[in-house]
Design an enzyme around this catalytic site. Sequence first.
Site, PDB file in Angstrom:
ATOM      1  N   ASP A 288       1.400  -0.638  -0.158  1.00  0.00           N
ATOM      2  CA  ASP A 288       0.354   0.261  -0.171  1.00  0.00           C
ATOM      3  C   ASP A 288       0.717   1.491  -0.246  1.00  0.00           C
ATOM      4  O   ASP A 288       2.261   1.330  -0.185  1.00  0.00           O
ATOM      5  CB  ASP A 288      -0.908  -0.135   1.278  1.00  0.00           C
ATOM      6  CG  ASP A 288      -2.046   0.952   1.006  1.00  0.00           C
ATOM      7  OD1 ASP A 288      -2.982   0.282   1.943  1.00  0.00           O
ATOM      8  OD2 ASP A 288      -2.254   1.829   0.155  1.00  0.00           O
TER       9      ASP A 288
HETATM   10  C1  GLC Z   1      -4.171   4.380  -0.175  1.00  0.00           C
HETATM   11  C2  GLC Z   1      -5.417   3.444  -0.167  1.00  0.00           C
HETATM   12  C3  GLC Z   1      -5.299   2.152  -0.788  1.00  0.00           C
HETATM   13  C4  GLC Z   1      -5.051   2.994  -2.442  1.00  0.00           C
HETATM   14  C5  GLC Z   1      -3.097   3.137  -2.003  1.00  0.00           C
HETATM   15  C6  GLC Z   1      -3.587   4.210  -3.553  1.00  0.00           C
HETATM   16  O1  GLC Z   1      -3.377   4.553   0.969  1.00  0.00           O
HETATM   17  O2  GLC Z   1      -4.653   2.667   1.112  1.00  0.00           O
HETATM   18  O3  GLC Z   1      -6.493   1.105  -0.540  1.00  0.00           O
HETATM   19  O4  GLC Z   1      -4.870   1.949  -3.437  1.00  0.00           O
HETATM   20  O5  GLC Z   1      -3.458   3.925  -0.793  1.00  0.00           O
HETATM   21  O6  GLC Z   1      -4.009   4.912  -3.579  1.00  0.00           O
END
Ligand code: GLC
Length: 736
Positions: A288
């Site tokens: 993430d």
């Molecule tokens: C965010 C979210 C995730 C998302 C990623 C990219 O913090 O937790 O679900 O896909 O970053 O935006």
Amino acid sequence: MRKIAFLTALLAAMVAQPVGATLNASKPDNEMNRFISNLMKQMTLEEKIGQLCQMPDGYITGPDNTQVSLAPLISEGKIGSLLGVCGVAETRKFQDAAMKSQLKIPLLFGMDVIHGYTTGFPLPLAEAASFDLDAIEMSARCAAREAAAAGLHWTFAPMVDISWDARWGRVMEGAGEDPYYGAKVAAARVKGFQGENLADTATILSCIKHFGGYGAPMAGKDYNSVDMSLSHFANFYMPPYKAGAEAGAATFMSAFSDLNNVPCTANSFLLRDLLKNQWGFEGFVVSDWGSVGELMNHRYASDSRDAALKAISAGLDMEMATQCYADNLAELVKEGKVPMKIVDDAVRRILEQKYRLGLFEDPYRYCNEEREREVIGSQKSRDEARYVAERSIVLLKNDHNILPLSPDVKKVALVGALSKSKRDMCGSWTCADVDQTVTLYDALINRGLTVDYSDGYDMEQNRISNLSQTLASARESDVVIVAMGERASYTGEMASRGDIAISDEQQRLVAELVKTGKPVVVLLMCGRPVIFNQVKEEAPAILCTWWLGSEAGPAITNVLWGEYNPSGKLPMSFPAHNGQIPLNYQYKSTGRPTANGGWSTRYRDITTEPAYPFGYGLSYTTFDYSDPKVEASTKPGEYATVSVEVTNTGKRKGEEVVQLYVRDEVASITRPIKELKGFEKIRLEPGETRIVTFPITDEQLGFYDNDMKYRVEKGDFTFMVGSDSKNLKSTSFTLK
Ligand code: GLC
């Protein structure tokens, strides 16, 4: 000296014990593997590490992103993927940079296409209320069609985290509290995004997230620790992840949180043992946002080098937004701390997805300006969005059959700022073109109604405004329609709330409107279960309309006037009090069952009952259920069938979600009082009867034990069928 060190490291890597069976898995001799093996032979270590790095370009969905100039790094083969770059012109520009690199390995463009792209669809939780897997798949397919036309190859969806905690803002992004249903929705969304063949330029890679157990943060605080037994994880949280992998999801995303004291981003039990080895997952795992770097915040890694070592060793293939891999992996490999095999396994997994998308054949195959113009925001997309939105609406109350509204209604008193808010209608995690949203206000005007609008309530100041004017407007109308609820920004990431009740003042406004004696219809606009006990008692009609996207207005008015008879069912229990949370219908009997009263599992000061149970939703017609009937089966793998006759006893055609719940009466571990193990959405004409039959297989009777082994035990079961998790008729069955 460096050469000797490298050769030593290489030798060490070759004899090092691989960290998982997958590293040794021999690849079938086919065109893709030959192509990728040949390509990897030409790649330097730096170019391989470049494929493991994903960077944003001005698309910030997390903290601490140091903006770097991307084009030079891309042309040197040091970045393999970008997030948040979309549009044919933009993606072409960056792909041009990649084509300047030595090996011309195409970039992968990913973004959060969570519920529609330019055409906004209902929140995923709202879509889940449809209990219509075809509609849910269609929604993902439309999102993929539009996102692909915009040059994207990959969406960070579906989010499949089960949650029993409506304080957690990201419940809006999932399919609710039930693992059986969540698993079906996960598979439908993967199929919608990826279609039958990823070489089709209307399909994109899906991403099962957030692995694993992210939806059970302690105290409902986003990112907080998750701690549960492995059988609890396996029975209540794991099924949607597993279903996503089995559906062929191309990627997984690790969760920010830790699971049982090990951050998911460096959790080899999750990423290697379970996902890659046991489930045979051949895609790749992306972190993430910054979650590799955040291993230091977890105090699980001492520095970015340690973070890189722990994440790559655990099976985390691609780092998003931070640069621990870029800064440290080469050195770790040269020192023999990270076997080359591990890096090669991660690189291969990523290159395979680029190959499956056809990007090596034509890196620009998703860059088609004409398709971009034709597909994005098309009428087809809008029609599909309205279709799904109508089916996502849940009728919670309809005293005296106020609904559907009569065609004679000409003058509407419309109350509440949410009814005119294009932005809120799109919900959080939206890619939609907000300006193209048709709000409830717009739709009422478009229907030719006289609309007298009042704010009624200042959502930011949390107070009623111009009450006398609002009440006067109500008294002059044929019907009062009140948009009550929360701002779209109240849910989503980093949106946990300790109090999910609709403010007393908002509820008092509704009570005042009801006192006028005019018919009042409350539209609950929210991204999570919310508490509104006063309105629940006093308002005669309540529809939960969530946040429904670009076609919210027309979908709501079509339901208000009965062009579509609402068929939604709640995918999450709605609490009656904050103190009940986390709340779910699959609770255990305990040694002192709640039902016994007295010395029992309950509160002294509040009820244990939800305001509205899982699976609840009314219709403009009524349905009658016969007693369920069990019949032995001789079909392979099927122990029995349970059948029930359902009759439309009203005057309107309607759809009903017939639900099957199962209770294992006595088992080797404690089991819930009931679990959803089947559902079927049927449409019945007035007076029509349909027999609905559910198969009883290992899927309906089994569970994971404390060793995470799936078991089916002989003994007594109770099967329950009905229209929600409370309103059920039961019968018994013994597995001999
Ligand atoms: C965010 C979210 C995730 C998302 C990623 C990219 O913090 O937790 O679900 O896909 O970053 O935006």
